[in-house]
Write a protein that holds these residues in place. Structure first.
Motif: not given
Lengths: 297, 297
Positions: A233-248
């Motif tokens: 459910g939390v990943l429905r905020q799809s902008q998260l993917f870009g941020r997570i990849r950046h931080d990773l």
């Protein structure tokens, strides 16, 4: 024709069919075991016309996966009222008299994605779900990782950013473990707003990506997956993917020397392709495994 | 008769034999590749009288383990001068004309412990070494976990206890990752005293147990091992085992519901049984695997 049950703490999803193009499902809330499991069994019987070869169950946990154990197929020490020591797989097997495959909800979803979704042709990958809890299922050398019990990946500790985040964490066992800091309920509890209602530019999303990237980095370094599927459910905020990849990428800092991780991170951390049906489709795969094992014996 | 090479960044250990009761070894410092590998090859040739069936190599890394890769068997992007892009397995195979098995040093040690040591009859376990670096090898469903590259477990992030520990960490890639906080060089750098010379009641050991327990908790939750073998130079301070188990129990806080973890933690986190010979004995297992694979093809 196979049957599948995705047994969640909030809802059950049941399906009958052979794959994504041939799947009839039903879903209903999880109440007490007898009524809930009974309803699942009735659906499987009626929808299949009694033609089921096997059933696969992906269940909330903790569960007992050891086929030699006296409580194999049970939900064991769950905090969910009424469900402690519930013989889920046994009840289904007794009622339907077919082989029953049994695994965690995340392992089932991983198997579904491996067969029909975003992890096809991979021998080693990780399926994560970030929602009410944080759970992970790993496929290693083409087989599900169970080990001693089964993984409880959401409960790893990562650095708590006390400068930006005074929240103590909501895990009743561990306080500020990853699930305690980054699950849906943690976001709700920290900000007083449900995750889905937080504005896209809220600090909450910055922190969420930060913590999830720490989890992904630790799992990437420990499990060396060929890909990481990130749903819930939390990943429905799809902008998260870009941020997570950046931080990773920042956390790994070039240490894992593989083009998949250095250059192609947007193909490395991806959403599941089967969406809400990953679990129930994975149940079909578990059913097939149970059927094939029986065949061999 | 099989041959084995444990290729370390500091020293090479080579062996010829069939197991712990029949093993002749030599060790010498790691200098430049040609001289070091040449010396290993000469030992294997002379000690075996030309009767080797296969050789197994457990190597420092990072290394390329993908049999389909053009650089399979190479040490790849190591910072160790002269060893970048070194075709270690190829050099041994070309010189000795026998099948060569190749894996990381920790995977080799894990295989040795599985065959003859503290992990016999386990399908899922973790072998860790805490010394110059922190490394881990995992056996899952009876097979070595490689995945995309191979694990680099020592580089996970755990909470940095900034109240008791202002040290910034010594990892050139990640600063205060676990290896940066808890490897032998981190202890030396933080306290100005080599780990083996720190008094047993020094705060350094309290912190060391604290950080290592965080690593073990994260790996236990992620990999669900049946046992964790904990070796390496830093663990010669054997009082650490009790402290690590104590801190690990506190971190898991009863969440992993298995008697092995709740009640029998002193059988769950244990020293390796093969000591300094785990790596070279694991090389014999790798050699056997390489020989058997050839046999099947």
């Amino acid at each position: 024709m196979f049957g599948a049950i995705e047994a969640g703490g909030t809802k059950f999803v049941c399906g009958v069919g052979t794959g994504p193009a041939d799947l009839r499902t039903i879903q209903f809330p999880t109440t007490l075991p007898e009524a809930t499991i009974g309803r699942a069994i009735r659906f499987l019987q009626e929808e299949s016309g009694g033609e089921l070869k096997a059933v696969g169950i992906g269940s909330f946990g903790p569960i007992d996966l050891h086929s030699a154990s006296a409580t194999f197929g049970y939900i064991t020490s769950t905090p969910k009222a009424g469900w402690q020591n519930c013989n889920l797989a046994g009840a289904v097997r007794d009622a339907l008299a077919v082989p029953v495959g049994f695994d965690t909800d995340v392992d089932a979803a991983a198997l579904g994605e491996a067969r029909w979704g975003a992890a096809q042709n991979l021998s080693d990958f990780l399926y994560l779900t970030i929602g009410t809890g944080i759970g992970g299922g790993a496929i290693i050398n083409g087989r599900v990782l169970h080990g001693l019990v089964h993984p409880e990946m959401g409960h790893i500790r990562v650095p708590h950013d006390l400068v930006r985040d005074a929240y103590r964490g909501c895990c009743p066992f561990h306080g500020d473990c990853l699930e305690g800091l980054a699950s849906g309920p943690a976001m709700q509890d920290r900000w007083g707003i449900a995750a889905q209602d937080l504005p896209a530019d809220h600090l909450g999303w910055t922190l969420e990506a930060h913590y999830l990237a720490h989890g992904l980095a630790n799992w990437a370094l420990t499990l060396s997956p060929q890909r990481i599927l990130l749903g819930g459910g939390v990943l429905r905020q799809s902008q998260l993917f870009g941020r997570i990849r950046h931080d990773l990428a920042g956390l790994l800092n070039g240490y894992v020397r593989a083009t998949e991780v250095i250059r192609d991170l947007d193909q490395y951390v991806v959403p599941p392709q089967l969406g809400d049906r990953a679990g129930v489709l994975g149940g079909l795969v578990l059913a097939e495994h149970a059927y094939t094992r029986l065949d061999r014996e």
